[in-house]
Design a protein around this motif. Structure first.
Motif, mmCIF file in Angstrom:
data_model
loop_
_atom_site.group_PDB
_atom_site.id
_atom_site.type_symbol
_atom_site.label_atom_id
_atom_site.label_comp_id
_atom_site.label_asym_id
_atom_site.label_seq_id
_atom_site.Cartn_x
_atom_site.Cartn_y
_atom_site.Cartn_z
ATOM 1 N N ARG A 199 0.813 -1.211 0.000
ATOM 2 C CA ARG A 199 0.000 0.000 0.000
ATOM 3 C C ARG A 199 0.846 1.260 0.000
ATOM 4 N NH1 ARG A 199 -5.303 -1.862 3.671
ATOM 5 N NH2 ARG A 199 -5.768 -3.665 2.350
ATOM 6 N N ALA A 200 2.011 1.212 0.623
ATOM 7 C CA ALA A 200 2.888 2.374 0.632
ATOM 8 C C ALA A 200 3.557 2.594 -0.717
ATOM 9 C CB ALA A 200 3.961 2.213 1.717
ATOM 10 N N TYR A 201 3.994 1.501 -1.341
ATOM 11 C CA TYR A 201 4.809 1.615 -2.550
ATOM 12 C C TYR A 201 4.034 1.428 -3.855
ATOM 13 C CZ TYR A 201 9.370 1.958 -0.274
ATOM 14 O OH TYR A 201 10.458 2.396 0.426
ATOM 15 N N VAL A 202 3.251 0.381 -3.947
ATOM 16 C CA VAL A 202 2.710 0.000 -5.261
ATOM 17 C C VAL A 202 1.308 0.544 -5.507
ATOM 18 C CG1 VAL A 202 2.339 -1.895 -6.872
ATOM 19 C CG2 VAL A 202 4.113 -2.083 -5.129
ATOM 20 N N GLN A 203 0.508 0.628 -4.456
ATOM 21 C CA GLN A 203 -0.863 1.079 -4.673
ATOM 22 C C GLN A 203 -0.949 2.402 -5.435
ATOM 23 O OE1 GLN A 203 -3.383 -1.063 -3.798
ATOM 24 N NE2 GLN A 203 -4.556 0.285 -5.140
ATOM 25 N N PRO A 204 -0.057 3.375 -5.166
ATOM 26 C CA PRO A 204 -0.148 4.633 -5.926
ATOM 27 C C PRO A 204 0.116 4.490 -7.421
ATOM 28 C CG PRO A 204 1.079 4.944 -3.884
ATOM 29 C CD PRO A 204 0.905 3.474 -4.053
ATOM 30 N N VAL A 205 0.772 3.399 -7.857
ATOM 31 C CA VAL A 205 1.068 3.234 -9.288
ATOM 32 C C VAL A 205 0.440 1.963 -9.854
ATOM 33 C CG1 VAL A 205 3.218 4.531 -9.100
ATOM 34 C CG2 VAL A 205 3.267 2.033 -8.826
ATOM 35 N N VAL A 206 -0.519 1.400 -9.126
ATOM 36 C CA VAL A 206 -1.039 0.089 -9.517
ATOM 37 C C VAL A 206 -1.721 0.112 -10.882
ATOM 38 C CG1 VAL A 206 -3.329 0.260 -8.450
ATOM 39 C CG2 VAL A 206 -2.132 -1.969 -8.514
ATOM 40 N N ASP A 207 -2.177 1.261 -11.314
ATOM 41 C CA ASP A 207 -2.846 1.356 -12.620
ATOM 42 C C ASP A 207 -1.895 1.707 -13.758
ATOM 43 O OD1 ASP A 207 -5.375 0.781 -11.550
ATOM 44 O OD2 ASP A 207 -5.702 2.878 -11.003
ATOM 45 N N SER A 208 -0.604 1.742 -13.478
ATOM 46 C CA SER A 208 0.367 2.069 -14.519
ATOM 47 C C SER A 208 0.343 1.031 -15.641
ATOM 48 C CB SER A 208 1.773 2.129 -13.920
ATOM 49 O OG SER A 208 2.755 2.219 -14.934
ATOM 50 N N ALA A 209 0.458 1.508 -16.875
ATOM 51 C CA ALA A 209 0.521 0.611 -18.030
ATOM 52 C C ALA A 209 1.797 -0.219 -18.031
ATOM 53 C CB ALA A 209 0.434 1.429 -19.317
ATOM 54 N N LEU A 210 2.778 0.169 -17.216
ATOM 55 C CA LEU A 210 4.039 -0.560 -17.153
ATOM 56 C C LEU A 210 3.987 -1.737 -16.187
ATOM 57 C CD1 LEU A 210 6.488 2.484 -17.014
ATOM 58 C CD2 LEU A 210 6.083 0.981 -18.971
ATOM 59 N N LEU A 211 2.910 -1.839 -15.422
ATOM 60 C CA LEU A 211 2.855 -2.826 -14.350
ATOM 61 C C LEU A 211 1.791 -3.884 -14.618
ATOM 62 C CD1 LEU A 211 3.622 -3.846 -11.499
ATOM 63 C CD2 LEU A 211 1.961 -2.216 -10.574
ATOM 64 N N ARG A 212 2.187 -5.138 -14.441
ATOM 65 C CA ARG A 212 1.234 -6.241 -14.473
ATOM 66 C C ARG A 212 1.311 -6.982 -13.145
ATOM 67 N NH1 ARG A 212 0.868 -11.748 -18.057
ATOM 68 N NH2 ARG A 212 -1.172 -12.366 -17.263
ATOM 69 N N VAL A 213 0.183 -7.116 -12.479
ATOM 70 C CA VAL A 213 0.097 -7.789 -11.184
ATOM 71 C C VAL A 213 -0.620 -9.117 -11.385
ATOM 72 C CG1 VAL A 213 -0.718 -7.651 -8.809
ATOM 73 C CG2 VAL A 213 0.010 -5.563 -10.010
#
Length: 507
Positions: A199-213
């Motif tokens: 939540r501290a690190y990834v949640q702010p960028v979770v919708d980035s087109a560069l990221l696949r979760v």
């Protein structure tokens, strides 16, 4: 069915260090895929600082156990580990402790070049958003909120005051220099909620087109071609899938998961791999060795007065001290004070009470993680060897006696009706030894099973690359050569920050 996909960097494990690596690489413009064995972090208990109890043995806990511990009365020790976005930060104690300068200087002296205190300290400042007054010794603009216990309840205050009355110094900020002394806790909470690494690190960028979760996906092996890690295989929804990494694979599966995955991939002690029918890719006998953990034994008191409801996390004060043991890195003792009854022995516990956990920060005992089988779904065999070195039993007895001295100070005696455990039957040294063997438990700060170094039993080099293989890096607590002087979340976050810089060529 096999589906093949790709990313620049594949991160295995969305936990403490993995979350840091993901965020820093996405910010740098890399395409990142992160694979998590567990589900998303949607359970409401994750947000509560007091909700961890509901998560133990649930679908977001690996719920591992040790083999019977012969030096601890044959007991099997529960090993909770987070299995969700956020990893073990979804259920840890939230206590934020960097560790001591001496820890990291000892790492560097043992072969971890580049990991001395002056070299790692800037990464702690980089990750922190500390709410206390600062002279530059603390970070105030990082992604991780770190809050002081600025409103301690009267019982917590009495413990700190009693420690000072017993001769220990008061330490206003144990993360700003010397960590020794009695202190109010600093915790990873914000607005009354737990803050996980995810939540501290990834949640702010979770919708980035560069990221696949990718969640609910069990990684079964690292794909290695011509001496280079080029991706991973994983199982999801009954299908076998492969995701390829054009740059590298980062293992952040934790102190148990990372060595297990290495061995399943043919990286480990050759003779043991062959026993499980696994083809040897790289003979690295140190994989799974050097399992280290803090070891703890509780003092439980029955209270004369109503115990206040914890105001922050329940772990709201601590004491860090030196033992003077010439064979241990100093400081090497911690006492964590909790405003509730906590004990591995569950008989005859009081309704109203509180606990101090006597913790050895640098125990001499160590153990090992082995494969149970070649089936990735089978939990590994975990043998921490708790109390296998008799010096640890003696040190815990000494520590318990020193905490009894704290309890005899005026500030705390007004709260204490009786000592329940160890209790009167544990007053002699022999009785305390028996109590330690019956009560000692994991500190839940396991490290070391893929340690950094340059000797034959080291698994990664100082750049965190697996010896003898290209494109495979490890970023989690398994790389620590020894336990730090305090809880391991903060040092593991630091490892994530430094690993990201190494990947980006900035380390």
């Amino acid at each position: 069915m096999t589906t093949i996909e790709n990313a620049d960097v594949v991160v295995v494990g969305a936990g403490t260090a993995g979350s840091v690596v993901v965020r820093r690489l996405v910010d740098a413009g890399h395409r990142v895929a992160v694979i998590e064995a567990g589900p998303t972090d949607g359970r409401p208990e994750i947000a509560s600082p007091f909700g961890a109890g509901a998560l133990f043995a649930s679908e977001v806990d690996w719920a591992l156990s040790t083999v019977p511990q012969s030096h601890a009365n044959g007991r099997v020790l529960y090993q909770p580990r987070g299995r969700s976005l956020g990893g073990s930060t979804i259920l840890n104690g939230m206590l934020y402790i960097r560790g001591a300068r001496s820890d990291y200087d000892a790492w560097a002296a043992a072969g971890a070049t580049g990991w001395s205190w002056p070299e790692v300290e800037p990464y702690f400042r980089q990750l922190e958003n500390y709410d206390g007054a600062t002279d530059g010794a603390r970070g105030t603009h990082g992604p991780l909120p770190v809050h002081r216990n600025t409103d301690p309840d009267p019982l917590v205050t009495s413990f700190v005051d009693a420690a000072v009355q017993a001769g220990h110094p008061y330490n206003d900020d144990y993360n700003a220099g010397d960590s020794r002394g009695a202190s109010y806790a600093q915790a990873t909470v914000d607005n009354g909620e737990r803050v996980t690494a995810w939540r501290a690190y990834v949640q702010p960028v979770v919708d980035s087109a560069l990221l696949r979760v990718i969640t609910d996906a069990l990684v079964t092996k690292v794909v290695i071609e011509d001496g280079r890690a080029v991706g991973v295989e994983y199982l999801q929804d009954g299908a076998r899938r492969v995701i390829r990494a054009t740059k590298e694979v980062v293992l952040s599966a934790g102190v148990f998961g990372t060595p297990q995955l290495l061995m399943l991939s043919g990286i480990g002690a050759a003779d043991e791999l062959r026993q499980h029918g696994i083809e040897v890719v790289r003979d690295l006998p140190g994989v799974g060795r050097n399992l280290r953990d803090h070891v703890a034994s509780p003092i439980v008191w029955e209270s004369l007065r109503t115990v206040p409801t914890p105001r922050m996390t329940g772990i709201e004060a601590q004491l860090i001290t030196d033992s003077g043991d010439a064979g241990a890195i100093q400081p090497d003792r911690q006492a964590v004070f909790v405003s509730f009854v906590y004990s591995t022995i569950t008989e005859n516990l009081p309704e109203q009470g509180f606990t101090a956990l006597a913790i050895l920060l640098h125990p001499h005992s160590q153990g090992r993680v082995r494969l149970r089988s070649a089936n990735p779904a089978d939990a590994p065999l975990i043998d921490p060897g708790i109390l296998s070195d008799p010096r640890d039993t003696e040190a815990l007895v000494d520590h318990l006696e020193s905490l009894r001295n704290v309890a005899q100070q005026p500030a705390l005696t007004e709260w204490i009706k009786s000592e329940v455990y160890p209790g009167p039957e544990g007053m002699s040294r022999d009785g305390l030894r028996d109590y330690v063997r019956a009560s000692a438990d994991s500190g839940h700060h396991q490290v070391g099973t893929a340690r950094i170094g340059t000797d034959p039993l080291a698994v990664v080099d100082p750049q965190l690359l697996v010896h003898g293989l290209a494109g495979l890096r490890i970023a989690d607590a398994s790389i620590m050569p020894t336990t730090p002087a305090g809880n391991t979340a903060a040092p593991t976050l630091m490892i994530g920050e430094r690993a990201a810089d190494l990947i980006l060529g900035n380390g």
